[in-house]
Design a protein around this motif. Structure first.
Motif: not given
Length: 284
Positions: A212-220, A236-246, A248-254
């Motif tokens: 595996p490659r090292p993970v350098t960022a949780y957004e792309s 896209g920013n990947l956010l952990a949802i504590p407690g549920d082991d889920l 969320a990916l949120i997609l935004t524009a500048a």
């Protein structure tokens, strides 16, 4: 196991735990969270042993891991992570796929922001209408059609385009997530079948699984080519949802960009906001 990673996780959880949450008085404190002495008392061990654990100088038994998890009253996701870092399988081994009220609130409140919620096996559990409005997630009839890793490595989206560098980051995150999940849920038959199929069908996935490659960022960022021919570039920013082991990916524009204006048009054309449950917890 990696003792230093386990120790860092224990320290983080200790510092993130409010005294009142475990039945202790808050009082005046110089540092946040619990003191080592308090965690030791709650877990039935000395403060010095807690210190050695956090510094990576001692190997915890399965009983110690359970005692720390009980003392800190951690959720299932954090308990699974502590077990994995300590080198033990957790008490049971099925990937949770129930979407809790916190995740639902995210999807319901950010109606103009494309978003999805996925489980730890990378199966989509629910999406909002703004995400579907992007028009890139074609349904194939394949059993894994709602699995992000499968669609990335075995059945790529034609309307989802990334630069080589962004694609590398994205692939690294997916493999790292699945490796962590496979370690934490060794008894999940559906997850094992998914990983085996990915390794059989995708040479790239199999290569990354073995090295595996090292993970350098949780957004792309990526360009989503809408069915009408126009493209919109989103981050896209990947956010952990504590407690549920889920997650969320949120997609935004500048803000203020042409992409933000185009995204607003796409979402407006999608009609009334809605949350759609789409996940496949058992992809067989």
């Amino acid at each position: 196991m990696d003792r230093h990673e386990f120790g860092a996780a224990v320290r983080q959880l200790r510092e993130d735990t409010a005294p009142a949450a475990v039945g202790l008085p808050a009082g005046r404190r110089r540092t946040r969270g619990l003191r080592r002495e308090e965690l030791g008392d709650l877990a039935g061990m000395s403060a010095d042993y807690v210190r050695r654990l956090e510094q990576g100088r001692s190997h915890p038994s399965a009983g110690v891991v359970n005692a720390i998890a009980r003392a800190l009253r951690v959720g299932r996701a954090d308990y699974e992570r502590l077990c994995a870092l300590a080198g033990y399988a957790a008490a049971d081994g099925q990937v949770p796929n129930e979407i809790g009220p916190g995740a639902m609130r995210l999807l319901e409140r950010f109606t103009d922001t494309p978003m999805f919620v996925s489980d730890a096996a990378m199966n989509l559990v629910a999406v909002n209408k703004a995400f579907l409005a992007l028009g890139h997630w074609e349904l194939t009839g394949d059993p894994w059609e709602w699995n992000i890793a499968w669609r990335t490595f075995c059945d790529p989206f034609h309307r989802f385009q990334q630069s080589p560098a962004e694609a590398t980051d994205h692939q690294s995150v997916l493999v790292a997530q699945l490796m962590s999940t496979r370690l934490r849920f060794p008894a999940d038959v559906a997850l094992a079948a998914l990983v085996d199929e990915l390794r059989s069908r995708s040479r790239l996935f199999d290569t990354l699984w073995r090295a595996p490659r090292p993970v350098t960022a949780y957004e792309s960022s990526a360009s989503f080519v809408h069915p009408d021919g126009d493209a919109v570039t989103l981050v896209g920013n990947l956010l952990a949802i504590p407690g549920d082991d889920l997650a969320a990916l949120i997609l935004t524009a500048a803000p203020g960009s042409a992409d933000a204006a185009r995204l607003a048009e796409i979402v407006d054309d999608a009609g009334e906001p809605a949350v759609i449950r789409v996940g496949r917890p058992d992809p067989r």
